[in-house]
Design an enzyme around this catalytic site. Structure first.
Site, PDB file in Angstrom:
ATOM      1  N   SER A   1      41.310  33.190  37.028  1.00 59.29           N
ATOM      2  CA  SER A   1      40.218  33.138  36.050  1.00 59.29           C
ATOM      3  C   SER A   1      40.287  34.284  35.045  1.00 59.29           C
ATOM      4  CB  SER A   1      38.873  33.190  36.773  1.00 59.29           C
ATOM      5  OG  SER A   1      38.732  32.056  37.577  1.00 59.29           O
TER       6      SER A   1
ATOM      7  N   HIS B   1      35.792  43.228  43.920  1.00 56.31           N
ATOM      8  CA  HIS B   1      36.685  42.535  42.987  1.00 56.31           C
ATOM      9  C   HIS B   1      36.007  41.334  42.323  1.00 56.31           C
ATOM     10  CE1 HIS B   1      40.706  41.812  41.453  1.00 56.31           C
ATOM     11  NE2 HIS B   1      40.606  40.545  41.774  1.00 56.31           N
TER      12      HIS B   1
HETATM   13  N1  LIG Z   1      39.979  36.589  43.263  1.00 57.78           N
HETATM   14  C1  LIG Z   1      40.057  35.613  42.346  1.00 57.78           C
HETATM   15  C2  LIG Z   1      40.937  35.694  41.266  1.00 57.78           C
HETATM   16  N2  LIG Z   1      41.729  36.759  41.137  1.00 57.78           N
HETATM   17  C3  LIG Z   1      42.880  36.796  40.317  1.00 57.78           C
HETATM   18  C4  LIG Z   1      42.568  37.167  38.883  1.00 57.78           C
HETATM   19  O1  LIG Z   1      41.917  36.092  38.225  1.00 57.78           O
HETATM   20  C5  LIG Z   1      43.833  37.480  38.110  1.00 57.78           C
HETATM   21  O2  LIG Z   1      44.663  36.358  38.110  1.00 57.78           O
HETATM   22  C6  LIG Z   1      44.601  38.661  38.658  1.00 57.78           C
HETATM   23  O3  LIG Z   1      43.739  39.748  38.855  1.00 57.78           O
HETATM   24  C7  LIG Z   1      45.706  39.094  37.685  1.00 57.78           C
HETATM   25  O4  LIG Z   1      45.190  39.475  36.431  1.00 57.78           O
HETATM   26  N3  LIG Z   1      41.013  34.688  40.360  1.00 57.78           N
HETATM   27  C8  LIG Z   1      40.219  33.590  40.484  1.00 57.78           C
HETATM   28  O5  LIG Z   1      40.290  32.674  39.638  1.00 57.78           O
HETATM   29  N4  LIG Z   1      39.360  33.492  41.526  1.00 57.78           N
HETATM   30  C9  LIG Z   1      39.250  34.467  42.466  1.00 57.78           C
HETATM   31  O6  LIG Z   1      38.420  34.311  43.395  1.00 57.78           O
HETATM   32  C1  LIG Z   2      37.013  37.025  43.807  1.00 59.27           C
HETATM   33  C2  LIG Z   2      37.711  38.006  44.576  1.00 59.27           C
HETATM   34  O1  LIG Z   2      37.841  39.037  44.088  1.00 59.27           O
HETATM   35  C3  LIG Z   2      38.169  37.795  45.951  1.00 59.27           C
HETATM   36  O2  LIG Z   2      38.863  36.608  46.131  1.00 59.27           O
HETATM   37  C4  LIG Z   2      38.981  38.968  46.399  1.00 59.27           C
HETATM   38  O3  LIG Z   2      38.730  39.178  47.740  1.00 59.27           O
HETATM   39  P1  LIG Z   2      38.570  40.655  48.341  1.00 59.27           P
HETATM   40  O4  LIG Z   2      37.385  41.277  47.667  1.00 59.27           O
HETATM   41  O5  LIG Z   2      38.317  40.405  49.803  1.00 59.27           O
HETATM   42  O6  LIG Z   2      39.826  41.395  48.072  1.00 59.27           O
END
Ligand SMILES: Nc1c(NC[C@H](O)[C@H](O)[C@H](O)CO)[nH]c(=O)[nH]c1=O
Ligand SMILES: CC(=O)[C@@H](O)COP(=O)(O)O
Length: 193
Positions: free
Chosen positions: A61, A93
């Site tokens: 995202s 995060h």
């Molecule tokens: N934790 C989630 C993410 N994390 C990934 C980030 O969106 C991104 O791709 C990464 O940090 C590299 O820049 N993305 C989601 O769509 N949903 C999550 O729950």
């Molecule tokens: C949306 C998030 O950041 C999540 O998927 C990451 O998980 P965590 O906070 O347990 O590292």
């Protein structure tokens, strides 16, 4: 004075881009299926090899707004639909990703004058997300409806001689002047002609 309202009955000329986050694709694939179902039922050719809808996959995202803005800037689309699923984990995060994607999508719309649909689920659990991606209802369907309505509405506004932005500020305009420009479409919308 005039009343402007998007319609769902004359979708044939509309073009869309869909940006999809691959992260949590168990959810985002379901959102995409709901979105395509809605567009198809409104007469849109959703085939990726067709001429009406382009699909762009990004890692997660967080990457969605950058690509959405680039697509919106191209001038090829009536609306850009952003699909993603941010699911809370154990660290902060979640807050960073969900906040940036929401702000980024809003900025992409303001900066380009193209509707950019916020179709990113922000859920506390996978269960919550799945319930909103087809188990109970499918918000992908709703996001497509929003895109149809906004695409139609913006075409009407353009053909009536009103524009969300002067063409000179079409891309990368400062957010303040963009916000002011949007004010043109408050209840004080000037008369046509
Ligand atoms: N934790 C989630 C993410 N994390 C990934 C980030 O969106 C991104 O791709 C990464 O940090 C590299 O820049 N993305 C989601 O769509 N949903 C999550 O729950
Ligand atoms: C949306 C998030 O950041 C999540 O998927 C990451 O998980 P965590 O906070 O347990 O590292």
């Amino acid at each position: 004075m005039a009343v402007f309202e998007g319609t769902f009955t004359q979708a044939e000329p509309l073009h869309f881009a869909v940006v999809i986050g691959r992260f949590n694709d168990l959810v985002t694939n379901k959102l995409l299926a709901g979105c395509q179902d809605c567009l198809k039922r409104h007469g849109i050719d959703v085939n990726p090899n067709g001429s009406q809808v382009d699909y762009v996959w990004v890692p997660g995202s967080f990457e969605v707004p950058l690509v959405a803005r680039q697509l919106a800037t191209s001038g090829r689309y009536d609306a850009v639909i952003c699909l993603g699923a941010v699911i809370r984990g154990q660290t902060p995060h979640f807050d960073y990703v969900s906040s940036e994607v929401a702000k980024g999508i809003a900025a992409a719309a303001f900066q380009t004058g193209v509707p950019v649909i916020f179709g990113v689920l922000t859920a506390d659990t996978m269960q919550q997300a799945l319930e909103r991606a087809g188990i109970k209802s499918n918000h992908g369907w709703d996001y497509a409806m929003n895109a149809l309505e906004m695409g139609s509405l913006m075409r009407q506004l353009r053909s009536s001689g009103t524009q969300a932005y002067p063409s000179s500020t079409q891309s990368l305009a400062p957010s303040l002047s963009n916000t002011a420009a949007l004010g043109e479409f408050s209840t004080d919308t000037p008369p046509k002609g």
